[in-house]
Design a protein around this motif. Structure first.
Motif, PDB file in Angstrom:
ATOM      1  N   ARG A  97       0.819  -1.209   0.000  1.00 60.98           N
ATOM      2  CA  ARG A  97       0.000   0.000   0.000  1.00 60.98           C
ATOM      3  C   ARG A  97       0.850   1.255   0.000  1.00 60.98           C
ATOM      4  O   ARG A  97       0.605   2.196  -0.762  1.00 60.98           O
ATOM      5  CB  ARG A  97      -0.924   0.007   1.222  1.00 60.98           C
ATOM      6  N   SER A  98       1.842   1.301   0.855  1.00 60.41           N
ATOM      7  CA  SER A  98       2.598   2.539   1.022  1.00 60.41           C
ATOM      8  C   SER A  98       4.036   2.438   0.521  1.00 60.41           C
ATOM      9  O   SER A  98       4.840   3.321   0.774  1.00 60.41           O
ATOM     10  CB  SER A  98       2.621   2.940   2.507  1.00 60.41           C
ATOM     11  N   GLY A  99       4.347   1.377  -0.189  1.00 62.08           N
ATOM     12  CA  GLY A  99       5.702   1.227  -0.675  1.00 62.08           C
ATOM     13  C   GLY A  99       6.625   0.758   0.430  1.00 62.08           C
ATOM     14  O   GLY A  99       6.261   0.664   1.593  1.00 62.08           O
ATOM     15  N   GLY A 100       7.841   0.439   0.068  1.00 59.56           N
ATOM     16  CA  GLY A 100       8.767  -0.040   1.070  1.00 59.56           C
ATOM     17  C   GLY A 100      10.184  -0.020   0.539  1.00 59.56           C
ATOM     18  O   GLY A 100      10.421   0.104  -0.665  1.00 59.56           O
ATOM     19  N   PRO A 101      11.143  -0.157   1.426  1.00 61.36           N
ATOM     20  CA  PRO A 101      12.533  -0.157   0.985  1.00 61.36           C
ATOM     21  C   PRO A 101      12.866  -1.445   0.233  1.00 61.36           C
ATOM     22  O   PRO A 101      12.147  -2.445   0.314  1.00 61.36           O
ATOM     23  CB  PRO A 101      13.309  -0.063   2.307  1.00 61.36           C
ATOM     24  N   GLU A 102      13.972  -1.424  -0.483  1.00 58.59           N
ATOM     25  CA  GLU A 102      14.402  -2.618  -1.180  1.00 58.59           C
ATOM     26  C   GLU A 102      14.819  -3.709  -0.207  1.00 58.59           C
ATOM     27  O   GLU A 102      14.712  -4.899  -0.508  1.00 58.59           O
ATOM     28  CB  GLU A 102      15.551  -2.290  -2.128  1.00 58.59           C
ATOM     29  N   SER A 103      15.278  -3.328   0.956  1.00 55.91           N
ATOM     30  CA  SER A 103      15.637  -4.293   1.991  1.00 55.91           C
ATOM     31  C   SER A 103      15.358  -3.670   3.352  1.00 55.91           C
ATOM     32  O   SER A 103      15.340  -2.446   3.492  1.00 55.91           O
ATOM     33  CB  SER A 103      17.112  -4.698   1.880  1.00 55.91           C
ATOM     34  N   TYR A 104      15.137  -4.533   4.352  1.00 55.87           N
ATOM     35  CA  TYR A 104      14.803  -4.092   5.692  1.00 55.87           C
ATOM     36  C   TYR A 104      16.001  -4.281   6.609  1.00 55.87           C
ATOM     37  O   TYR A 104      16.781  -5.229   6.458  1.00 55.87           O
ATOM     38  CB  TYR A 104      13.608  -4.878   6.244  1.00 55.87           C
ATOM     39  N   ASP A 105      16.136  -3.376   7.554  1.00 53.62           N
ATOM     40  CA  ASP A 105      17.193  -3.448   8.563  1.00 53.62           C
ATOM     41  C   ASP A 105      16.539  -3.261   9.919  1.00 53.62           C
ATOM     42  O   ASP A 105      16.280  -2.142  10.362  1.00 53.62           O
ATOM     43  CB  ASP A 105      18.258  -2.379   8.320  1.00 53.62           C
ATOM     44  N   MET A 106      16.219  -4.379  10.564  1.00 55.50           N
ATOM     45  CA  MET A 106      15.484  -4.350  11.821  1.00 55.50           C
ATOM     46  C   MET A 106      16.425  -4.686  12.968  1.00 55.50           C
ATOM     47  O   MET A 106      17.261  -5.585  12.868  1.00 55.50           O
ATOM     48  CB  MET A 106      14.329  -5.360  11.794  1.00 55.50           C
ATOM     49  N   SER A 107      16.305  -3.944  14.053  1.00 56.15           N
ATOM     50  CA  SER A 107      17.044  -4.242  15.277  1.00 56.15           C
ATOM     51  C   SER A 107      16.204  -5.159  16.147  1.00 56.15           C
ATOM     52  O   SER A 107      14.978  -5.081  16.153  1.00 56.15           O
ATOM     53  CB  SER A 107      17.372  -2.946  16.028  1.00 56.15           C
ATOM     54  N   GLY A 108      16.880  -6.014  16.873  1.00 50.47           N
ATOM     55  CA  GLY A 108      16.152  -6.937  17.722  1.00 50.47           C
ATOM     56  C   GLY A 108      16.949  -8.205  17.943  1.00 50.47           C
ATOM     57  O   GLY A 108      18.164  -8.263  17.680  1.00 50.47           O
ATOM     58  N   PRO A 109      16.306  -9.265  18.421  1.00 48.56           N
ATOM     59  CA  PRO A 109      17.014 -10.516  18.691  1.00 48.56           C
ATOM     60  C   PRO A 109      17.502 -11.174  17.404  1.00 48.56           C
ATOM     61  O   PRO A 109      17.106 -10.806  16.290  1.00 48.56           O
ATOM     62  CB  PRO A 109      15.955 -11.372  19.405  1.00 48.56           C
ATOM     63  N   SER A 110      18.347 -12.175  17.585  1.00 51.48           N
ATOM     64  CA  SER A 110      18.962 -12.836  16.436  1.00 51.48           C
ATOM     65  C   SER A 110      17.925 -13.508  15.552  1.00 51.48           C
ATOM     66  O   SER A 110      18.067 -13.535  14.323  1.00 51.48           O
ATOM     67  CB  SER A 110      19.984 -13.869  16.935  1.00 51.48           C
ATOM     68  N   GLU A 111      16.861 -14.054  16.154  1.00 44.43           N
ATOM     69  CA  GLU A 111      15.827 -14.707  15.349  1.00 44.43           C
ATOM     70  C   GLU A 111      15.150 -13.723  14.406  1.00 44.43           C
ATOM     71  O   GLU A 111      14.864 -14.059  13.249  1.00 44.43           O
ATOM     72  CB  GLU A 111      14.782 -15.362  16.259  1.00 44.43           C
ATOM     73  N   LEU A 112      14.884 -12.501  14.886  1.00 48.74           N
ATOM     74  CA  LEU A 112      14.264 -11.503  14.024  1.00 48.74           C
ATOM     75  C   LEU A 112      15.203 -11.116  12.889  1.00 48.74           C
ATOM     76  O   LEU A 112      14.769 -10.936  11.746  1.00 48.74           O
ATOM     77  CB  LEU A 112      13.876 -10.267  14.840  1.00 48.74           C
TER      78      LEU A 112
END
Length: 479
Positions: free
Chosen positions: A219-234
């Motif tokens: 709906r709102s577009g998104g980056p070519e790749s995501y960079d999320m902070s959090g635990p190793s599983e995420l």
């Protein structure tokens, strides 16, 4: 260093255990210190009673001194506030402790005046009990004095004896009280719990935010790749999603490249076929051949348009949906096509109550108000154009209307005179499906498929229902 959820679970568990043990230790240590302090005050009061009765002063931390003649006169008249050295202690508590409750007039009762700098003590329940001896009552009194933070001085007389000043603030005064760690222990437990809950909330929010960003991607577009902070599983999940998005993007780009190449390569032989067809003397055969060439190239262009719509290369931005629809309707009307825009009915608004009239006022919002949405204007205009074209193909007239609420906006397109049912038109939403007018109308069966794709990219949907004189299409998008 990135921890896994299992490691974080151990950290949270050990942190909660350590915080609980420390808070509990502080609590019980403070309780024991206070019990010891109150017990010492009780014992000091018990011994003070015996000292007053025997005329002794056996405790080093409790000072018992007789009053002077002038001080005794003030005490006999009840003017304890005027005694020298007690000017700052203006709260007076009078009480009497009976040695023998069965003989209140025996003359062995202990008369006391407690001079405090903070409060009048609630001693009635302590000294009125008949099941306690005089020393026990005196011990309970000093225990009560120790319970409240203050610096009380006692003026006492046993029986008909002399008045005595009793200073035991080193035993039951505020300065002798231990540090109360019960509130800090509660604060420590709350802080530890808040830290753990915040850490847990941050981890769960990181998963939730990533899931929400994936849901809103179309709906709102998104980056070519995501960079999320959090635990190793995420991070592992984000890495896998990024790889999947990259593969999907490459496949779509390859498909679009192939279709663009095919469309370009077909241009030269199609031009030669048209030149050769122009040399055919049979006009009917020439028209059929040219029609086949146009249909072939048009189909390639239509598939290319559909593939480009799946790529979602257009960035969403805030637009006026009202202006977009009005401009589109104006374009059709300039071409003398039967397309109209229904004006929205004014929205009635009830006013607030007034002090000067019993009824509430009423007003209305202008029907020309703008509807603002976050959308891809080119894709949305293409989808609306396909709906209007279908309404003109299968009916005689297209009527457009806008509906909106706080979360969604809906474009309604009504046609007139169509012979298709709701199930028939919904079947045409599949790619390359065309209606019964295939022989008399242009198209390649991708119009409604593109509309449904655009609706999904805007967080909405495409649906159909029976209208007043034909079919009604509802293109809903999120605002």
């Amino acid at each position: 260093m990135t921890l896994r959820l299992r490691d974080l679970g151990w950290v949270w568990t050990l942190g909660a255990f350590a915080g609980g043990v420390l808070a509990t230790g502080l609590w019980f240590s403070s309780v024991r210190s206070w019990d010891r302090y109150l017990t010492q005050a009780y014992v000091a009061g018990f011994a003070t009673y015996e000292d007053l009765r025997n005329g002794l002063s056996s405790q080093p931390d409790v000072s018992i001194t007789p009053l002077s003649a002038e001080e005794r006169r003030l005490a006999d008249s009840g003017d304890f506030e005027q005694l020298p050295g007690l000017s700052g202690r203006r709260f007076l508590t009078n009480l009497s402790i009976l040695t023998d409750s069965s003989a209140p007039l025996s003359g062995h009762n202990l008369t006391l005046a407690v001079m405090s700098d903070r409060l009048v003590y609630p001693v009635s329940d302590i000294v009125s009990g008949s099941d306690q001896t005089g020393p026990q009552k005196m011990g309970n009194l000093t225990r009560l004095l120790a319970t409240y933070c203050g610096e009380p001085i006692l003026v006492a007389r046993f029986g008909q004896g002399a008045w005595q000043r009793i200073d035991g603030t080193r035993v039951w005064g505020c300065g002798a009280a231990p540090v109360d760690l019960r509130l800090p222990s509660i604060f420590l437990a709350v802080v530890a719990l808040a830290v753990i809950l915040t850490s847990v909330g941050n981890v769960t929010d990181s998963f939730r935010l990533f899931a929400q960003s994936l849901r809103d991607r179309r709906r709102s577009g998104g980056p070519e790749s995501y960079d999320m902070s959090g635990p190793s599983e995420l991070r592992d999940i984000v890495s896998a999603v990024n790889a999947h998005l990259q593969d999907e993007r490459e496949q779509l780009e390859k498909r679009a490249t192939v279709l663009s190449g095919v469309s370009h390569d077909l241009g030269t032989p199609a031009a030669r076929v048209r030149l050769r067809a122009a040399l055919i003397p049979d006009a009917e055969l020439r028209e059929k051949l040219e029609s086949d060439v146009d249909q072939m190239t048009g189909m390639i262009e239509s598939v290319l348009t559909y593939t480009r719509s799946e790529l979602s290369v257009e960035e969403p931005r805030q637009i006026s949906l009202t202006s977009l629809v009005e401009a589109l309707v104006a374009d059709y009307q300039d071409m003398d096509l039967p397309v109209t825009l229904k004006q929205a009915a004014p929205v009635a608004v009830e006013g607030a109550a007034s002090l000067f009239m019993s009824r509430r006022g009423h007003g209305s919002l202008s029907e020309s108000r703008r509807i603002l949405v976050m959308a891809r204007p080119i894709s949305l205009k293409r989808a609306l154009t396909n709906l209007v074209d279908n309404a003109l193909k299968y009916g005689r007239h297209a009527s457009i209307e806008l509906e909106t609420d706080a979360d969604t906006a809906t474009i309604i397109v009504d046609d007139k005179g169509t012979n298709l049912s709701v199930s028939d038109i919904e079947a045409l939403m599949a790619p390359f499906r065309r209606g019964s007018n295939i022989g008399s109308s242009d198209g390649f069966g991708l119009g409604l498929t593109i509309v449904a794709t655009v609706a999904e990219q805007h967080g909405g949907s495409l649906s159909f229902e029976a209208g007043d004189q034909g079919l009604r299409a509802r293109l809903k998008i999120r605002r």
